[in-house]
Design an enzyme around this catalytic site. Structure first.
Site, PDB file in Angstrom:
ATOM      1  N   ASP A   1       0.852  -1.124   0.011  1.00 43.56           N
ATOM      2  CA  ASP A   1      -0.020   0.095  -0.058  1.00 43.56           C
ATOM      3  C   ASP A   1       0.890   1.104  -0.150  1.00 43.56           C
ATOM      4  O   ASP A   1       1.911   1.453   0.600  1.00 43.56           O
ATOM      5  CB  ASP A   1      -0.720  -0.251   1.139  1.00 43.56           C
ATOM      6  CG  ASP A   1      -1.995   1.076   1.254  1.00 43.56           C
ATOM      7  OD1 ASP A   1      -2.583   1.163   0.391  1.00 43.56           O
ATOM      8  OD2 ASP A   1      -1.697   2.067   1.977  1.00 43.56           O
TER       9      ASP A   1
ATOM     10  N   GLU B   1       1.663  -0.539  -4.998  1.00 35.95           N
ATOM     11  CA  GLU B   1       0.702   0.704  -5.445  1.00 35.95           C
ATOM     12  C   GLU B   1       1.619   1.960  -5.666  1.00 35.95           C
ATOM     13  O   GLU B   1       1.871   2.553  -4.463  1.00 35.95           O
ATOM     14  CB  GLU B   1      -0.226   0.889  -4.302  1.00 35.95           C
ATOM     15  CG  GLU B   1      -1.400   1.771  -4.628  1.00 35.95           C
ATOM     16  CD  GLU B   1      -1.948   2.600  -3.558  1.00 35.95           C
ATOM     17  OE1 GLU B   1      -3.079   3.204  -3.800  1.00 35.95           O
ATOM     18  OE2 GLU B   1      -1.511   2.771  -2.509  1.00 35.95           O
TER      19      GLU B   1
HETATM   20  C1  NOJ Z   1      -4.419   3.043  -0.996  1.00 34.00           C
HETATM   21  C2  NOJ Z   1      -5.380   2.359  -0.498  1.00 34.00           C
HETATM   22  O1  NOJ Z   1      -5.826   1.562  -1.740  1.00 34.00           O
HETATM   23  C3  NOJ Z   1      -6.509   3.123  -0.253  1.00 34.00           C
HETATM   24  O2  NOJ Z   1      -7.934   2.610  -0.063  1.00 34.00           O
HETATM   25  C4  NOJ Z   1      -6.336   3.736   1.196  1.00 34.00           C
HETATM   26  O3  NOJ Z   1      -7.279   4.730   1.680  1.00 34.00           O
HETATM   27  C5  NOJ Z   1      -4.761   4.287   1.155  1.00 34.00           C
HETATM   28  N1  NOJ Z   1      -3.931   3.650   0.364  1.00 34.00           N
HETATM   29  C6  NOJ Z   1      -4.436   4.746   2.462  1.00 34.00           C
HETATM   30  O4  NOJ Z   1      -4.017   3.419   2.914  1.00 34.00           O
END
Ligand code: NOJ
Length: 533
Positions: A211, A261
């Site tokens: 993440d 991500e």
């Molecule tokens: C990316 C995640 O996909 C999202 O849902 C989240 O709010 C943020 N990162 C913070 O962790």
């Protein structure tokens, strides 16, 4: 001596990976929240869909202030979802069906209920416990101004990223105040996360989604963004690569893979994360954000392939996820691209048009070289739902001052059985998010019986996808507005985004089409076909 045959390409280079948002997938115990029992019961459905792996959004103990991206214990399953023993069973049962598991690790921040943060609050200013986070005194003569000017990472939020404490310290949180950022310059933070990776690899997971992967490292001086924009004080800092090189050695011990991500506009900076000793793959947000336009899509595909080639990493193709407007809705709007900053209430959408395009986009992305992500419900063609204001839970909504609808519209509990209460989600009680009227029409059981359904298209496309082999993409000559490419050994994909029907290139067999051809055998607008040459 006999020549050894080249080893088969690793699974993750061409996998179809299905994203499970556990809370909304299937409710096994009837309490209105999806859970691991629900997922286990639906594994045959996922096997029939033909996916290679499941990516589970965070399933750990969490106060759910940001849908589980606020983790209080990375080594335990939230009781609302099940137990660790159940997760282990699920991982093993999926593997027996040929489906691997990817877990979601959230390294940038923890929940404010995490023991480390509670200890840091209790220990007070200047304590070693506070060094695991970013605590600073406030600025200004009375210390009542935040320590710096960094903006929130929830696009559209004007809320501060610093929260003051009665003892004079402020703490940093790029997302909600319930998600304090960790200090990645601290060796204990690095050690802890490598232990967490090992914990899950030991339990049989095949991969980890990372993440907010480009946000972990911070400028140690926490300099104002206005004073030192380059390098950015907290986005894409060079120190990150050392962290991921170290993570890679952990993954390699287990043959595990990473998907990062990584939202970065610069293709060269993006590709740095995919060097051979760093992450295996990263989400392709440029493709996801791209409007339904032949020229723009072709350019996005070319840029993607060109940026991945030098580092030898496979591309990923993503149309939506739990943060993004549902594909059929987005493609039915006047603006078919995706931009967090542009989300508003009440954007008009033509769902019939959006669905036609989403069907074509499914065939496009499943024909491209690399791995494809499918977000639960995408295979059912679910639209974005309007959530009544008093039921919205996503913090993005409140933190935008109520202007951003938030992300709950793509997180609505799935419809499984048209004739059952709550469309067969499994809930005896009202599901945690309301399902809109007409949701049952999208139910999986109804679509399974309809050869023209979105589900039937996804099943067929995933089954036929190996026909494309693992050869590179070659563009074929095509009229303006038409995308046509072939992949060795001679299977091609044609997508018509022009206003007029298009002639199909010569072929011996029409393998699959996203909609009917016209009476003259031409490919109508917003339709895709797979052909054998
Ligand atoms: C990316 C995640 O996909 C999202 O849902 C989240 O709010 C943020 N990162 C913070 O962790």
């Amino acid at each position: 001596m006999a020549q050894s045959r080249p080893a088969a390409a690793p699974w993750w280079r061409s996998a179809v990976i299905y994203q499970v948002y556990v809370r909304s997938f299937a409710d096994g115990d009837g309490d209105g929240t999806g859970d691991l029992a629900g997922v286990r019961a639906r594994l045959p459905y996922l096997a029939e869909l033909g996916v290679d792996a499941l990516w589970f959004t965070p399933w750990y103990v969490s106060p759910l202030k940001d849908g589980g991206y606020d983790v209080a214990d990375y080594r335990a399953i939230d009781p609302a979802f099940g137990t660790l023993a159940e997760a282990e069973k699920l991982i093993a049962e999926a593997r027996e069906l040929g489906i691997r598991t990817i877990v979601d690790v959230v390294p940038n921040h923890v929940s404010d209920q995490h023991p480390w943060f509670r200890a840091a609050l209790a220990a007070g200013p200047g304590s070693p416990e506070r060094e695991l986070f970013h605590f600073r005194p406030g600025r200004g003569p009375d210390g009542d101004l935040p320590p710096n000017d960094w903006p929130s990472q929830f696009v559209g939020s004007t809320e501060p990223v610093w929260t003051p404490l009665p003892d004079g310290d402020w703490y940093l949180h790029l997302f909600t105040p319930e998600q304090p950022d960790l200090n990645w310059a601290h060796p204990a933070v690095r050690q802890e996360h490598e232990d967490i990776l090992r914990f899950w690899f030991e339990r049989g997971v095949a991969g980890v989604r990372i993440d907010s992967a480009a946000l972990l490292a911070k400028d140690p001086a926490l300099t104002d963004l206005a004073d030192a924009p380059d390098p950015h004080p907290f986005v894409d800092r060079d120190e990150l690569h050392d962290i991921y090189r170290s993570w890679r050695t952990v993954a390699d011990d287990y043959d595990g893979v990473f998907v990062g991500e990584v939202w970065l506009p610069d293709p060269e900076r993006f590709a740095r994360y995919l060097r051979p000793d760093e992450l295996h793959t990263a989400f392709n947000f440029a493709f996801l954000s791209c409007p339904w336009d032949a020229g723009r899509l072709r350019a996005s595909i070319d840029t993607t392939l060109a940026e991945h080639a030098p580092v030898g990493a496979p591309a990923t193709w993503v149309l939506c996820n739990h943060d993004i407007t549902r594909t059929v809705t987005r493609y039915g709007c006047a603006d078919t691209g995706f931009d967090f900053a542009a989300k508003t209430f009440g954007t008009p959408t033509d769902l019939a048009l959006g669905t036609r395009r989403a069907r074509a986009a499914a065939l496009l992305s499943l024909a491209l070289p690399g791995a494809v992500y499918v977000y639960q419900g995408e295979e059912l063609g679910l639209p974005e739902a309007d959530i009544p204001l008093d039921r919205i839970q996503d913090p993005m909504h409140a933190r935008s001052g109520g202007t951003d609808p938030g992300r709950d519209g793509c997180r609505v509990p799935l419809p499984w059985e048209a004739g059952a209460p709550h469309a067969g989600f499994g809930a005896q009680e009202e599901p945690w998010l309301p399902q809109p009227a007409g949701w049952a029409a999208y139910a999986a059981d109804r679509q399974a019986a309809d050869p023209g359904s979105m589900l039937a298209l996804y099943r067929r496309a995933i089954a036929l996808r190996p026909e494309f082999g693992d050869g590179p993409l070659t563009w074929l000559p095509a009229p303006e507005g038409v995308l046509a490419f072939t992949r060795a050994p001679g299977v091609s994909c044609v997508v018509n985004l022009a206003d007029a029907p298009a002639d199909l290139p010569g072929h011996t067999e029409l393998l699959l089409a996203s909609g009917p051809l016209d009476p003259d055998g031409r490919l109508p607008k917003d339709t895709a076909a797979w052909l054998r040459a």
